[in-house]
Design a protein around this motif. Structure first.
Motif, PDB file in Angstrom:
ATOM      1  N   ASN A   1       0.869  -1.180   0.000  1.00  0.00           N
ATOM      2  CA  ASN A   1       0.000   0.000   0.000  1.00  0.00           C
ATOM      3  C   ASN A   1       0.902   1.225   0.000  1.00  0.00           C
TER       4      ASN A   1
ATOM      5  N   CYS B   1       0.259   4.743   1.575  1.00  0.00           N
ATOM      6  CA  CYS B   1      -0.064   4.907   2.990  1.00  0.00           C
ATOM      7  C   CYS B   1       1.151   5.410   3.766  1.00  0.00           C
TER       8      CYS B   1
ATOM      9  N   ARG C   1       1.220   6.180   6.915  1.00  0.00           N
ATOM     10  CA  ARG C   1       1.265   5.557   8.234  1.00  0.00           C
ATOM     11  C   ARG C   1       2.146   4.319   8.189  1.00  0.00           C
ATOM     12  N   ARG C   2       1.855   3.488   7.230  1.00  0.00           N
ATOM     13  CA  ARG C   2       2.613   2.256   7.147  1.00  0.00           C
ATOM     14  C   ARG C   2       4.078   2.537   6.797  1.00  0.00           C
TER      15      ARG C   2
ATOM     16  N   ALA D   1      -3.349   7.674   7.034  1.00  0.00           N
ATOM     17  CA  ALA D   1      -3.475   6.298   6.518  1.00  0.00           C
ATOM     18  C   ALA D   1      -4.227   6.330   5.207  1.00  0.00           C
ATOM     19  N   ARG D   2      -4.235   5.198   4.569  1.00  0.00           N
ATOM     20  CA  ARG D   2      -4.947   5.074   3.308  1.00  0.00           C
ATOM     21  C   ARG D   2      -5.527   3.673   3.295  1.00  0.00           C
ATOM     22  N   TYR D   3      -6.569   3.490   4.086  1.00  0.00           N
ATOM     23  CA  TYR D   3      -7.074   2.140   4.283  1.00  0.00           C
ATOM     24  C   TYR D   3      -7.856   1.624   3.072  1.00  0.00           C
TER      25      TYR D   3
ATOM     26  N   CYS E   1      -5.795  -4.206   2.823  1.00  0.00           N
ATOM     27  CA  CYS E   1      -4.919  -4.117   4.000  1.00  0.00           C
ATOM     28  C   CYS E   1      -5.134  -5.315   4.916  1.00  0.00           C
TER      29      CYS E   1
ATOM     30  N   CYS F   1      -1.464  -6.147   6.355  1.00  0.00           N
ATOM     31  CA  CYS F   1      -0.898  -5.186   7.311  1.00  0.00           C
ATOM     32  C   CYS F   1      -1.440  -5.455   8.705  1.00  0.00           C
TER      33      CYS F   1
ATOM     34  N   LEU G   1      -1.824  -3.497  11.089  1.00  0.00           N
ATOM     35  CA  LEU G   1      -2.646  -2.430  11.665  1.00  0.00           C
ATOM     36  C   LEU G   1      -4.046  -2.391  11.063  1.00  0.00           C
ATOM     37  N   ALA G   2      -4.353  -3.368  10.206  1.00  0.00           N
ATOM     38  CA  ALA G   2      -5.573  -3.276   9.405  1.00  0.00           C
ATOM     39  C   ALA G   2      -6.846  -3.125  10.227  1.00  0.00           C
TER      40      ALA G   2
ATOM     41  N   CYS H   1      -7.085   0.422  11.419  1.00  0.00           N
ATOM     42  CA  CYS H   1      -7.366   1.354  10.322  1.00  0.00           C
ATOM     43  C   CYS H   1      -8.773   1.163   9.776  1.00  0.00           C
TER      44      CYS H   1
HETATM   45  S1  SF4 Z   1      -3.675  -1.128   7.470  1.00  0.00           S
HETATM   46 FE1  SF4 Z   1      -3.452   1.009   7.920  1.00  0.00          FE
HETATM   47  S2  SF4 Z   1      -1.290   1.319   8.164  1.00  0.00           S
HETATM   48 FE2  SF4 Z   1      -1.523  -0.643   7.208  1.00  0.00          FE
HETATM   49  S3  SF4 Z   1      -1.327  -0.138   5.055  1.00  0.00           S
HETATM   50 FE3  SF4 Z   1      -3.505  -0.139   5.523  1.00  0.00          FE
HETATM   51  S4  SF4 Z   1      -3.956   1.973   5.999  1.00  0.00           S
HETATM   52 FE4  SF4 Z   1      -1.745   1.772   6.073  1.00  0.00          FE
END
Ligand code: SF4
Lengths: 455, 494, 393
Positions: free
Chosen positions: C32, C35, C37-38, C291-293, C297, C301, C303-304, C307
């Motif tokens: 991603n 994003c 954040r990531r 972020a760019r969810y 994700c 990821c 953190l999905a 997010c």
């Molecule tokens: S889950 Fe959140 S931090 Fe991870 S890539 Fe997607 S938007 Fe970005």
């Protein structure tokens, strides 16, 4: 961009003075020699946009015809067949008045005027009714229903647009064939989405040439080295973006082609005039509208596209090629877009100006003085494989003889940045290169140098 | 994805419950479908671990494999599965009706699995069993190679657009309801059902989140929850492995394994029947029976082939077979898409929005219009003009047909913008019999409400391909004819 | 400049040791790319898994021990009997290669080496083999390094490198099956992407972009067995993608500059490695990272779930194609407001709003029409229930 460009132009350094006509002739001779030598069952010719593909087909056909041996020609659409019949008939009328062309058609087909009355052409839906013509020509679909006969020679035109299953249906009809086409254009497609045949050397969803070469890797592959259509200003960018391994040269040198415009009026059309001036000066223009996410039929963009075309006429644009000048009529302008609804929206915006507006698929193989293109990624938040396909952009950006103006919302680079080419990979399936993402980056980088911003 | 579906998803978010995107059922549901919920062992290519299967919601059969890495136990599973699938399939072969110069089964088997991964499991299980032999060094139970042929048949039918021989329930449900989550999340059957039929006092969103917890809702398979694997399954399999055959310890291990696997399967099993019941509540679309008839014909043909001792399906399609199949799939697809819109105003709405279809009122009719055709004979070609408020994007010359008059084609003669909409004039042909004057009712009447669609089944001719043994050089030449070999029969599966 | 960036990244990470990069994390950089954040969390080396768990949104990327066992067994089988199987496979691809392939297990030779020393040794060994251009050598577990956001990082040596004919080929061993010549496209895609990271690292390590060709030798179990099979994969696309993304990371300072100066994601780990920092503080900090969810994700990821929760009510949470169909409008509330005419759209959304109003109207009309005809359907089949003419005879 981090694409390796080191090896790209090796083919172009060559001798100090490049003589396009001699170069093209040399390539043609080599192609004809391989084909007529009968050493190979197939000879493939890659032809960049406007490189004289039809001329080659006509010439090869005439050579075979001169030997008296029967030849079949396969094209993909009725229009392509009719174009070839027209050209071949005129050529043969000069050199071989005795030669006859049989145009095999579907039932109910009415030949257009330009070929209906040609003395050396017979049109019929029944093979036997054609007699024994020197050259028999039909679409691949029609050829698929011919049985129990073989021709010593065949020419398959637009072979990269042909799906491999259509070739399978007709390949038993000929002993050896010349396959001619443009590898940079849109691949044939299917409405069916299946991974079932991936990796097979006879995958029916691949192009005829891809399958032919995978099963017969030793066949000679030639290429036509000179684009007679594209002006010098388009040579480098189109070659870099879409033909990075082979490249090609433009048949015209710097300044040989040009676009001359009447005076600009200023006022509300100022950005449009500016982008036209830029296109006249450099062969390219990018009219950039303010960044905005839009529905596909972005009316502001459609209006801008139409305005560019209209303004060309209003400013009495003249196309210059060497020392010849010709006014650019609406018929010499084309507008290209990715989707049919965009085409409809642009047509509405154009009113009754008789400019051709069509999707990339329908513009394949055509040629105009000036083209106006609505960028497939304009106003989009996300890019799908469809919008990124390199063939689509290649068709849109390589139809012109003088200049090309692209209209787009700002922000395309950002969309590209977030859509790198990753995704599923299938074993034993040849990778198509360059992919659309790289091609799009290359083209945008070039266009940005010719940008005119609106507001 | 269309604007209508996207809009319905947005509505679902706000409403907290899935929204309809179909007003009729587009899939056929058999009277007694065979519901099949398989589980597989993680990390292996296709190692069956367990399955719950049956035609009766109240009486599922549980099949388990205590040590999925053991080849004999896998084949024992396949044999037991065959004992259920093969008789089920055979039961449809007895009752037939005449069809042209042959007969066709009046009904056909239908397999329903939870999700697309279930279809893939079915395909692979078919692949790993169909080449087996019932004699020789690696002999398997008689049902196993038959099972392989049938599972392969089902998996191949599932590729045909509109076929209902093998359904993935999540696909079937998603065709009719739009949830407030993404398509990716919709492949989780529990979460999808949570949106479609949320428990009382809970929103779809909330219920779907809970449904994603594998502890609450075990995954619908074939993959299992890794935590279940590590904490429950692995110790039990070890207990099975380390106990002596026929010992009480082994029996205990077996019992516990069955219990554990049943606990993973049962929630999905009930969910399957709930989902099916939900689908059944929709009336079938007009064309559903016609498409099911194609499934019945395919079943009849394949049943005959199998009972005549037909060889197992080859590993991959040859050049000719691939081209034939692609053509069949493309034809099935274009027909299916057109039919679905004709059957269902909500599907048609998508085409109306894009201007490929329009609905309106007949404002003028020229019923008895006759014009010369290509051969110069006079033929009846009535003209009707329809007034519509839809945005028409069909050009003159386009072909259309009306949902309520499908056998009649209209050719658009003109499209004219008027202050309150658009006037479309059509020339009609077909569906009027042979009489000079069209019989009453065969031509739209004044004031009739009609929806004309330009999304019609495309006329894709069947290909004229060479016989297999004449496969041309361009496509690799004639292939070696496929003979099932000893090697195939003995293929390693462990 | 670079030092500033490094220091800033260290501050964001706080007291914890940085997570190590490996081919998977490098490949994931392309997952991603939009994003921030990531990008920031990854580049700073924050333990995303721990972070997600601590803030109450644990990821679910657990691995089954059955899968691990199978992978290990397959790896062992390939290396057994002095790499006999690997030798056989490599000679399938390079029939001209000598029957005796020299193999060097660089991990086994000496695992007490400091990383820098080990890297220097491996680099020298592979370079020599290539320069010598003689025979064929298989390097097991070589340590490679790659420049990520201005820092040279060592990649986990989970690979094999095969030197033959003066070229170094990355060999990837995967335990998904190749059945009748086909494998799961997503799995192969991931393997190709990870191999691309290794090829780039190999090129950097050897200081020679031509030393490692743009392809990978992929080894997987064949059909339903444990017997390995080898396939050559063209990874030019993946190389471009990874290289492009790495290139973007060199500009990470622009992302960092936009952040509040004291922002950090320090988990405050105690002696036993448990986070002690209040979750609310971390959530606050995360919210500052744009972020760019997308639903994708969820499968790549840690953190999905966080997010996704944050993206509730946004069209992006429904998937990219849904958002695109809705004209790119950001929130569900706007979509419905425009569609139902309860919210007047700003000028820039005029067209999207018009489209949505059309959709809403057609939707309501069609549902109503069906409800009406549903009643009549109960009375019998519709007027023309004949099977329509099929498209083809
Ligand atoms: S889950 Fe959140 S931090 Fe991870 S890539 Fe997607 S938007 Fe970005």
């Amino acid at each position: 961009m981090t694409v390796d460009t080191a090896s790209r132009h090796s083919t172009m350094s060559g001798p100090a003075r490049f003589d396009p006509a001699a170069e093209a002739e040399r390539a043609t001779q080599a192609i004809l020699a391989d084909f007529t030598s009968a050493h190979y069952r197939g000879v493939v010719v890659d032809s960049p946009p406007g490189a004289g593909k039809s001329t080659l087909v006509v010439r090869a056909a005439a050579e075979i015809a001169a030997t008296g041996e029967p030849l079949m020609i396969v094209a993909q659409t009725n229009e392509q067949v009719d174009d070839l019949v027209d050209r071949l008939a005129r050529r043969l009328a000069q050199n071989m008045p005795s030669a006859r062309i049989g145009r095999l058609s579907r039932a109910g087909y009415t030949a257009p005027d330009r070929i209906a009355n040609l003395p050396n052409v017979t049109v019929d839906s029944d093979l036997t009714a054609l007699g024994e013509p020197t050259i028999t020509i039909a679409t691949a679909a029609k050829w698929a229903h011919v049985k129990d006969r073989t021709w010593r020679w065949a020419i398959v035109d637009e072979a990269y647009q042909m799906r491999s299953d259509s070739l399978l249906a007709i390949a038993s009809r000929f002993e050896r064939a010349l396959f001619v086409g443009d590898p940079g254009q849109l691949d044939p497609f299917s409405t069916v989405d299946s991974d079932r045949w991936r990796g097979l050397t006879w995958d029916p969803m691949q192009s005829a040439v891809a399958v032919l070469l995978r099963n017969n890797p030793d066949l000679p592959v030639h290429r036509l080295p000179v684009s007679w259509r594209l002006p010098h200003t388009a040579e480098r960018i189109i070659a870099d973006a879409f033909y990075p391994h082979t490249g090609f040269r433009s048949g015209t040198g710097p300044g040989e082609r040009g676009l001359r415009l009447g005076t600009a009026s200023g006022g509300s059309t100022a950005p449009i005039d500016a982008v036209l001036n830029e296109a006249a000066a450099s062969g390219w223009g990018l009219l950039e509208l303010p960044a905005r996410y839009t529905v596909r039929t972005d009316s502001e963009a459609a209006a801008a596209v139409a305005a560019v075309a209209r303004r060309l006429i209003e400013r009495r644009a003249v196309a210059r090629s060497a020392d010849q000048e010709q006014p650019i009529t609406p018929q010499r302008i084309a507008i290209g877009a990715a989707h049919r609804d965009q085409v409809a929206a642009i047509r509405t915006a154009l009113g009754n100006l008789p400019v051709a507006v069509d999707t990339a698929n329908r513009l394949q193989g055509r040629e105009y003085d000036v083209t106006v293109v609505l960028h497939p990624l304009s106003g989009r938040r996300d890019a799908s494989a469809f919008h990124l396909e390199s063939g689509r952009l290649c068709v849109l950006a390589s139809r012109h003889r003088q200049a090309c103006v692209v209209v787009a919302r700002a922000g395309i680079r950002e969309v590209l940045d977030t859509h790198p080419p990753t995704g599923p990979v299938h074993l034993s399936e040849p990778v198509k290169f360059p992919d659309g993402w790289v091609a799009n980056q290359t083209v945008m980088a070039h266009l940005e140098a010719h940008r005119v911003r609106v507001r | 994805m269309s604007v209508i579906t996207a809009y319905a998803r947005a509505r679902a978010v706000a409403a907290g419950v899935a929204q309809p995107i179909a007003t009729v059922r587009h899939v056929h549901l058999a009277e007694r479908p065979l519901v099949f919920v398989p589980l597989t062992l993680a990390g292996e290519a296709n190692a069956p671990l367990a399955a719950m299967i049956g035609t009766d919601a109240e009486k599922p059969t549980l099949l388990t494999v205590p040590q999925p890495r053991n080849r004999d136990l896998r084949f024992a599973f396949a044999a037991r599965l065959a004992d259920i699938v093969v008789p089920y399939v055979d039961s449809f072969s007895h009752e037939v009706e005449p069809l042209r110069d042959t007969v066709c089964a009046v009904d056909a088997p239908q397999l329903i699995v939870p999700n697309p991964m279930g279809i893939e499991f079915t395909r692979l299980l078919g692949r790993s069993t169909r080449f087996r032999r019932t004699d020789g060094p690696y002999a398997v139970a008689p049902g196993v190679p038959l099972l392989g042929r049938w599972l392969t048949y089902f998996a191949e039918r599932a590729e045909h657009p509109g076929s209902c021989a093998l359904l993935a329930l999540t696909d079937a449900l998603s065709l009719h309801w739009a949830t407030g989550q993404s398509a990716l999340e919709d492949t989780n059957l529990a979460a999808l059902m949570a949106w479609i039929d949320p428990p009382a006092e809970s929103s779809g969103a909330q219920a779907a989140r809970e449904a994603e917890n594998p502890k609450v809702w075990p995954p619908a398979g074939p993959a299992t929850d890794p935590e279940f694997d590590n904490q429950v399954l692995a110790p039990l399999i070890r207990a099975y492995d380390t106990s002596a055959p026929d010992s009480p310890a082994r029996q205990r291990a077996l019992d516990e394994l069955e219990q554990a696997l049943a606990s993973q399967l049962e929630p999905t099993w009930h969910l399957m029947w709930r989902g099916i019941a939900h689908l059944r509540s929709l009336p079938p679309g007009v064309s559903v029976a016609g498409r099911w008839a194609a499934d019945r014909r395919a079943f009849t043909d394949f049943h005959r082939y199998v009972s005549e001792g037909g060889a197992p399906q080859p590993r991959r399609d040859g050049a000719v077979a691939a081209a034939y199949r692609l053509n069949l799939l493309e034809r099935a697809r274009t027909t299916y898409e057109a039919e679905r819109a004709f059957d269902d105003p909500l599907v048609m709405a998508t085409h109306r929005l894009t201007g490929e279809a329009f609905q309106g009122t007949v404002v003028s009719v020229d019923r008895e219009r006759r014009v010369p055709n290509e051969k110069g004979n006079l033929v009846t070609r009535p003209l009707v003009t329809v007034h519509t408020k839809d945005p028409v994007r069909l050009p003159a010359g386009a072909k259309v047909a009306a949902a309520t008059r499908r056998s009649q084609t209209g050719l658009i003669v003109s499209v004219e913008t008027v202050p309150d909409g658009t006037l479309v004039t059509l020339e009609l042909s077909g569906g009027m019999g042979r009489a000079k004057v069209p019989p009453p009712g065969s031509v739209p009447a004044l004031d009739e409400q009609l929806c004309y669609s330009g999304v019609l089944p495309e006329n894709i001719p069947s290909p004229a391909l060479p016989p297999v043994e004449e496969t041309p050089w361009t496509h690799g030449g004639p292939p070696q004819p496929y003979e099932p070999s000893d090697e195939d029969a003995a293929e390693v599966w462990e | 400049m670079q030092n500033d960036t490094d220091a800033r990244l260290r501050r964001i990470r706080g007291s914890a040791r940085p997570t190590r990069h490996n081919a998977r994390t490098i490949a994931a950089l392309t997952g991603n790319p939009g994003c921030s954040r990531r990008t920031i969390v990854d580049t700073a080396g924050v333990d995303k898994e721990k972070l997600a768990r601590h803030i109450g949104f644990p990821s679910r990327f657990g691995q089954s021990e059955f899968a691990i066992t199978r992978t290990n067994a397959f790896q062992t089988l390939l290396r057994a009997d002095d790499y006999a199987e690997l030798t056989r496979l490599l000679r399938e691809v390079f029939p001209e290669a000598p029957e005796q392939i020299q193999y060097l297990d660089l991990e086994a030779t000496d695992n007490t080496d400091a990383q820098d020393q080990r890297y220097a040794r491996d680099q020298a060994l592979i370079s020599q083999a290539i320069a010598g251009n003689t025979g064929a050598t298989l390097f097991d577990h070589p340590l490679l390094s790659l420049n990520v956001a201005g820092q040279n990082v060592y990649l986990e040596p989970e690979l094999l490198v095969f030197q033959y004919g003066g070229s170094a080929y990355v060999v990837q061993v995967r335990s998904f099956a190749v059945i009748d010549g086909q494998a799961n496209g997503e799995n192969v895609g991931q393997a190709a992407l990870q191999a691309a990271g290794y090829v780039l690292a190999l090129r950097q390590t050897l200081g020679n972009p031509d030393a490692a060709p743009p392809e990978v030798l992929l080894i997987c179990p064949k059909d339903f067995s444990n017997v390995p099979t080898i396939t050559r994969l063209d990874i030019r696309w993946q190389l471009i993608a990874v290289e492009y993304q790495l290139d973007r990371l060199t500009h990470i300072d622009t992302l960092l500059d936009a952040l509040p100066p004291h922002l950090n994601l320090d988990l405050g780990l105690d002696a036993s490695g448990n986070p002690t920092r209040p979750a609310t503080e971390l959530i606050d900090a995360l919210r500052h990272l744009p972020a760019r969810y997308f639903p994708e994700c969820l499968s790549n990821c840690d953190l999905a779930f966080f997010c996704r929760h944050e993206a509730t009510g946004h069209t992006a949470a429904l998937g990219r194609s849904v958002r695109e169909e809705l004209g790119g409008i950001e929130t569900i509330a706007e979509v419905l407001g425009f569609a139902e005419g309860t919210v007047a759209p700003p000028e820039e959304w005029d067209e999207a709003a018009a489209l949505l109003r059309g959709a809403a109207w057609l939707y309501a009309e069609s549902v109503a029409a069906a409800a009406y005809s549903g009643e009549s359907a109960a009375l019998g089949p519709s007027r023309d229930s004949r099977e329509p003419e099929r498209g083809v005879s």
